[in-house]
Design a protein around this motif. Sequence first.
Motif, PDB file in Angstrom:
ATOM      1  N   THR A 135       0.858  -1.184   0.000  1.00  0.00           N
ATOM      2  CA  THR A 135       0.000   0.000   0.000  1.00  0.00           C
ATOM      3  C   THR A 135       0.888   1.225   0.000  1.00  0.00           C
ATOM      4  N   GLU A 136       0.699   2.047  -0.990  1.00  0.00           N
ATOM      5  CA  GLU A 136       1.531   3.235  -1.131  1.00  0.00           C
ATOM      6  C   GLU A 136       0.622   4.437  -1.249  1.00  0.00           C
ATOM      7  N   GLY A 137       0.995   5.487  -0.533  1.00  0.00           N
ATOM      8  CA  GLY A 137       0.345   6.761  -0.744  1.00  0.00           C
ATOM      9  C   GLY A 137      -1.015   6.885  -0.096  1.00  0.00           C
ATOM     10  N   GLU A 138      -1.477   8.102  -0.044  1.00  0.00           N
ATOM     11  CA  GLU A 138      -2.710   8.394   0.672  1.00  0.00           C
ATOM     12  C   GLU A 138      -3.949   7.908  -0.070  1.00  0.00           C
ATOM     13  N   ASN A 139      -3.881   7.875  -1.389  1.00  0.00           N
ATOM     14  CA  ASN A 139      -5.050   7.428  -2.137  1.00  0.00           C
ATOM     15  C   ASN A 139      -5.453   6.022  -1.732  1.00  0.00           C
ATOM     16  N   GLU A 140      -4.465   5.138  -1.668  1.00  0.00           N
ATOM     17  CA  GLU A 140      -4.790   3.761  -1.325  1.00  0.00           C
ATOM     18  C   GLU A 140      -5.269   3.665   0.109  1.00  0.00           C
ATOM     19  N   LEU A 141      -4.667   4.463   0.987  1.00  0.00           N
ATOM     20  CA  LEU A 141      -5.123   4.439   2.373  1.00  0.00           C
ATOM     21  C   LEU A 141      -6.560   4.918   2.465  1.00  0.00           C
ATOM     22  N   ARG A 142      -6.888   5.896   1.649  1.00  0.00           N
ATOM     23  CA  ARG A 142      -8.264   6.405   1.665  1.00  0.00           C
ATOM     24  C   ARG A 142      -9.220   5.335   1.142  1.00  0.00           C
ATOM     25  N   GLU A 143      -8.792   4.632   0.083  1.00  0.00           N
ATOM     26  CA  GLU A 143      -9.629   3.548  -0.439  1.00  0.00           C
ATOM     27  C   GLU A 143      -9.792   2.447   0.597  1.00  0.00           C
ATOM     28  N   LEU A 144      -8.697   2.209   1.334  1.00  0.00           N
ATOM     29  CA  LEU A 144      -8.752   1.203   2.401  1.00  0.00           C
ATOM     30  C   LEU A 144      -9.738   1.622   3.485  1.00  0.00           C
ATOM     31  N   ASP A 145      -9.677   2.884   3.875  1.00  0.00           N
ATOM     32  CA  ASP A 145     -10.634   3.386   4.866  1.00  0.00           C
ATOM     33  C   ASP A 145     -12.062   3.186   4.381  1.00  0.00           C
ATOM     34  N   ALA A 146     -12.280   3.500   3.107  1.00  0.00           N
ATOM     35  CA  ALA A 146     -13.622   3.355   2.549  1.00  0.00           C
ATOM     36  C   ALA A 146     -14.043   1.889   2.576  1.00  0.00           C
ATOM     37  N   ALA A 147     -13.099   1.012   2.267  1.00  0.00           N
ATOM     38  CA  ALA A 147     -13.415  -0.423   2.281  1.00  0.00           C
ATOM     39  C   ALA A 147     -13.790  -0.871   3.689  1.00  0.00           C
ATOM     40  N   LEU A 148     -13.031  -0.389   4.680  1.00  0.00           N
ATOM     41  CA  LEU A 148     -13.333  -0.779   6.055  1.00  0.00           C
ATOM     42  C   LEU A 148     -14.698  -0.249   6.474  1.00  0.00           C
ATOM     43  N   GLU A 149     -15.021   0.954   6.001  1.00  0.00           N
ATOM     44  CA  GLU A 149     -16.341   1.512   6.297  1.00  0.00           C
ATOM     45  C   GLU A 149     -17.435   0.620   5.723  1.00  0.00           C
ATOM     46  N   ARG A 150     -17.194   0.142   4.513  1.00  0.00           N
ATOM     47  CA  ARG A 150     -18.173  -0.723   3.855  1.00  0.00           C
ATOM     48  C   ARG A 150     -18.317  -2.044   4.606  1.00  0.00           C
ATOM     49  N   ILE A 151     -17.188  -2.558   5.125  1.00  0.00           N
ATOM     50  CA  ILE A 151     -17.249  -3.794   5.905  1.00  0.00           C
ATOM     51  C   ILE A 151     -18.135  -3.574   7.127  1.00  0.00           C
ATOM     52  N   GLU A 152     -17.941  -2.429   7.798  1.00  0.00           N
ATOM     53  CA  GLU A 152     -18.715  -2.155   9.003  1.00  0.00           C
ATOM     54  C   GLU A 152     -20.197  -2.031   8.690  1.00  0.00           C
ATOM     55  N   LYS A 153     -20.507  -1.560   7.495  1.00  0.00           N
ATOM     56  CA  LYS A 153     -21.913  -1.412   7.104  1.00  0.00           C
ATOM     57  C   LYS A 153     -22.440  -2.656   6.400  1.00  0.00           C
ATOM     58  N   ASN A 154     -21.621  -3.724   6.401  1.00  0.00           N
ATOM     59  CA  ASN A 154     -22.007  -4.973   5.734  1.00  0.00           C
ATOM     60  C   ASN A 154     -22.260  -4.780   4.252  1.00  0.00           C
ATOM     61  N   GLU A 155     -21.558  -3.834   3.646  1.00  0.00           N
ATOM     62  CA  GLU A 155     -21.712  -3.632   2.203  1.00  0.00           C
ATOM     63  C   GLU A 155     -20.495  -4.139   1.446  1.00  0.00           C
ATOM     64  N   PHE A 156     -19.504  -4.664   2.195  1.00  0.00           N
ATOM     65  CA  PHE A 156     -18.291  -5.116   1.534  1.00  0.00           C
ATOM     66  C   PHE A 156     -18.605  -6.262   0.587  1.00  0.00           C
ATOM     67  N   GLY A 157     -18.037  -6.190  -0.614  1.00  0.00           N
ATOM     68  CA  GLY A 157     -18.230  -7.263  -1.578  1.00  0.00           C
ATOM     69  C   GLY A 157     -19.466  -7.095  -2.427  1.00  0.00           C
ATOM     70  N   MET A 158     -20.213  -5.998  -2.163  1.00  0.00           N
ATOM     71  CA  MET A 158     -21.386  -5.725  -2.971  1.00  0.00           C
ATOM     72  C   MET A 158     -21.068  -4.584  -3.939  1.00  0.00           C
ATOM     73  N   CYS A 159     -21.530  -4.715  -5.170  1.00  0.00           N
ATOM     74  CA  CYS A 159     -21.302  -3.677  -6.161  1.00  0.00           C
ATOM     75  C   CYS A 159     -22.102  -2.433  -5.793  1.00  0.00           C
ATOM     76  N   GLU A 160     -21.418  -1.291  -5.822  1.00  0.00           N
ATOM     77  CA  GLU A 160     -22.060  -0.036  -5.465  1.00  0.00           C
ATOM     78  C   GLU A 160     -23.095   0.363  -6.516  1.00  0.00           C
ATOM     79  N   SER A 161     -22.904  -0.097  -7.723  1.00  0.00           N
ATOM     80  CA  SER A 161     -23.771   0.323  -8.819  1.00  0.00           C
ATOM     81  C   SER A 161     -25.002  -0.570  -8.969  1.00  0.00           C
ATOM     82  N   CYS A 162     -24.790  -1.884  -9.062  1.00  0.00           N
ATOM     83  CA  CYS A 162     -25.928  -2.773  -9.334  1.00  0.00           C
ATOM     84  C   CYS A 162     -26.326  -3.604  -8.112  1.00  0.00           C
ATOM     85  N   GLY A 163     -25.482  -3.639  -7.065  1.00  0.00           N
ATOM     86  CA  GLY A 163     -25.846  -4.353  -5.850  1.00  0.00           C
ATOM     87  C   GLY A 163     -25.560  -5.841  -5.880  1.00  0.00           C
TER      88      GLY A 163
END
Length: 98
Positions: free
Chosen positions: A43-71
């Motif tokens: 993991t390099e740079g802030e962009n990836e860390l930000r994407e990682l944060d977003a992924a962790l947020e999605r995990i907490e909301k039980n949305e991880f692994g679901m497509c944001e567009s079609c579900g």
Amino acid sequence: MRANDEALGEVRESLGEGTNDDEHDPEGPTMSDEWSKLTGLQTEGENELRELDAALERIEKNEFGMCESCGNAIGRPRLEARPYTTLCIDCARKAEAH
Ligand SMILES: [Zn+2]
């Protein structure tokens, strides 16, 4: 936020990588170190860390692994390649074709 450690554990389970049974030390490896181990990527740079944060947020909301567009489920091979992706392969292709 120790929820992150739990979330990473969930990612491991969802990706079927149950071989790493190391106990989590709260003062131990940083989140990005953990993520690098998990994905085999550096993991390099802030962009990836930000994407990682977003992924962790999605995990907490039980949305991880679901497509944001079609579900639909994004699919394991794609999640293994890009654990923090938010689109399934079909939607990603459509987005790129735009
Ligand atoms: Zn989709």
